[in-house]
Design an enzyme around this catalytic site. Sequence first.
Site, PDB file in Angstrom:
ATOM      1  N   GLY A 258      38.685  37.201  44.896  1.00  0.00           N
ATOM      2  CA  GLY A 258      39.443  37.481  46.081  1.00  0.00           C
ATOM      3  C   GLY A 258      39.736  36.346  46.905  1.00  0.00           C
ATOM      4  O   GLY A 258      39.892  36.463  48.063  1.00  0.00           O
TER       5      GLY A 258
ATOM      6  N   CYS B   8      48.015  37.011  41.939  1.00  0.00           N
ATOM      7  CA  CYS B   8      46.628  37.124  42.062  1.00  0.00           C
ATOM      8  C   CYS B   8      46.173  38.702  42.065  1.00  0.00           C
ATOM      9  O   CYS B   8      46.726  39.488  42.985  1.00  0.00           O
ATOM     10  CB  CYS B   8      45.932  36.381  43.181  1.00  0.00           C
ATOM     11  SG  CYS B   8      44.202  36.951  43.283  1.00  0.00           S
TER      12      CYS B   8
ATOM     13  N   GLY C 120      45.992  30.524  29.343  1.00  0.00           N
ATOM     14  CA  GLY C 120      45.615  31.983  28.989  1.00  0.00           C
ATOM     15  C   GLY C 120      44.614  31.946  27.757  1.00  0.00           C
ATOM     16  O   GLY C 120      45.291  31.772  26.807  1.00  0.00           O
TER      17      GLY C 120
HETATM   18  C1  FMN Z   1      36.993  32.641  38.470  1.00  0.00           C
HETATM   19  C2  FMN Z   1      38.462  32.500  38.440  1.00  0.00           C
HETATM   20  C3  FMN Z   1      39.032  32.099  39.765  1.00  0.00           C
HETATM   21  C4  FMN Z   1      40.587  32.328  39.661  1.00  0.00           C
HETATM   22  N1  FMN Z   1      41.085  31.944  40.754  1.00  0.00           N
HETATM   23  C5  FMN Z   1      42.431  31.755  40.743  1.00  0.00           C
HETATM   24  C6  FMN Z   1      43.314  31.157  41.964  1.00  0.00           C
HETATM   25  O1  FMN Z   1      42.572  31.005  42.945  1.00  0.00           O
HETATM   26  N2  FMN Z   1      44.487  31.017  42.038  1.00  0.00           N
HETATM   27  C7  FMN Z   1      45.527  31.269  40.612  1.00  0.00           C
HETATM   28  O2  FMN Z   1      46.439  31.025  40.640  1.00  0.00           O
HETATM   29  N3  FMN Z   1      44.454  31.781  39.541  1.00  0.00           N
HETATM   30  C8  FMN Z   1      43.331  31.747  39.483  1.00  0.00           C
HETATM   31  N4  FMN Z   1      42.817  32.115  38.446  1.00  0.00           N
HETATM   32  C9  FMN Z   1      43.505  32.517  37.028  1.00  0.00           C
HETATM   33  C10 FMN Z   1      43.267  31.348  36.247  1.00  0.00           C
HETATM   34  O3  FMN Z   1      44.039  30.048  36.887  1.00  0.00           O
HETATM   35  C11 FMN Z   1      44.053  31.446  34.977  1.00  0.00           C
HETATM   36  O4  FMN Z   1      45.586  31.659  35.074  1.00  0.00           O
HETATM   37  C12 FMN Z   1      43.298  32.723  34.227  1.00  0.00           C
HETATM   38  O5  FMN Z   1      42.070  32.626  34.147  1.00  0.00           O
HETATM   39  C13 FMN Z   1      43.921  32.543  32.755  1.00  0.00           C
HETATM   40  O6  FMN Z   1      43.582  31.306  32.080  1.00  0.00           O
HETATM   41  P1  FMN Z   1      42.168  31.266  31.198  1.00  0.00           P
HETATM   42  O7  FMN Z   1      42.075  32.128  30.189  1.00  0.00           O
HETATM   43  O8  FMN Z   1      42.268  29.909  30.683  1.00  0.00           O
HETATM   44  O9  FMN Z   1      41.125  31.468  32.257  1.00  0.00           O
HETATM   45  C14 FMN Z   1      41.275  32.359  38.467  1.00  0.00           C
HETATM   46  C15 FMN Z   1      40.467  32.562  37.075  1.00  0.00           C
HETATM   47  C16 FMN Z   1      39.072  32.723  37.113  1.00  0.00           C
HETATM   48  C17 FMN Z   1      38.441  32.875  35.866  1.00  0.00           C
END
Ligand code: FMN
Length: 317
Positions: free
Chosen positions: A87, A144, A257
């Site tokens: 959030g 988000c 991703g």
């Molecule tokens: C705990 C958590 C917090 C995240 N917070 C944000 C955020 O504040 N802003 C944003 O653009 N993406 C946020 N993301 C998304 C990640 O930046 C990313 O786009 C997404 O997790 C997919 O990449 P991954 O599979 O390598 O984690 C968050 C992801 C996680 C797991």
Amino acid sequence: MARYFRQVKYFMNNNNPDLSVCIAGVKFSNPVIAASGTFGYGKEYAGMVNAAELGGVCTKGLTLKARTGNKGVRIWETPSGLLNSIGLENPGIKHFIRHELPALREMGAVVIANLSGATIEEYTEGAALLNGTSIDMIELNISCPNVRDGGMAFGLDPARAASVVAPVRKACSKPLIVKLSPNAPDIKAVAAACVNKGADALSVVNTFTGMAIDIKKRAPVFNNITAGLSGPAIRPIALRITWELAAAVNVPVIGLGGIASACDALEFLMAGAAAVEVGAATFCHPQTMIEIIEGIKGYMIENSVSCLNELKIKRQQ
Ligand SMILES: Cc1cc2nc3c(=O)[nH]c(=O)nc-3n(C[C@H](O)[C@H](O)[C@H](O)COP(=O)(O)O)c2cc1C
């Protein structure tokens, strides 16, 4: 003589490939960037990850005013993935500028501020504030899934995406990356609208909307019912979106991703990504990004690839 020079060039390239990349005029020493929300403001990983070795660090999502984030369960593991419902907890942009940015700037990697908001005015004011700082780029988060107002609501539809990208573009002169949602019914149309309104680059993807149910309580795990899915489970879909967008837009695409290894990162670079971001994998193994950089370098040496551009798969016209 010409053959000799060719051999010298081959030898140099072969042992010292160029991992640098330039996105919207910003030079990264390598293509590996810490994804927003998974690397805090850098200092959280001090002693575990030398941020100077990374291409860039993307901050936790920032909003004009501080946010306490969502109540209840925030993180839930799934097979090969992670659901989160943070959030957008953050201390607010002014606090970031005063208390987090100086140390982050010192770390040496490219600094990308991830900007979010509930309204167009909040996004615009936030961009104007960040514009007056030493950050290198803004990543506009219109994707988000874990906030009631704003966030992903702007990223699902081309007209709504344009309505926020246009004023943000006017409010700041920093290079602008727009982070897109894989939940958009037509992500190519959203991408085109963002580029049309001045996005210098795109990052794909943010998390996929998912949910979990606690069968003991017979109730959804998350207070908001749904949450954002990340991790290896989403990688093939994120890769497909990267592949499609890299061919559809004329600005650099940053792929993310589920990237957890150099092989994963190489797939995105071959699909046409200019750079990659690594998120959830850092939680399991903080050294992941450093190992990915080494792994990409090793692959390039082994396969006589001298620069990242050579990795891209050539497509038939
Ligand atoms: C705990 C958590 C917090 C995240 N917070 C944000 C955020 O504040 N802003 C944003 O653009 N993406 C946020 N993301 C998304 C990640 O930046 C990313 O786009 C997404 O997790 C997919 O990449 P991954 O599979 O390598 O984690 C968050 C992801 C996680 C797991």
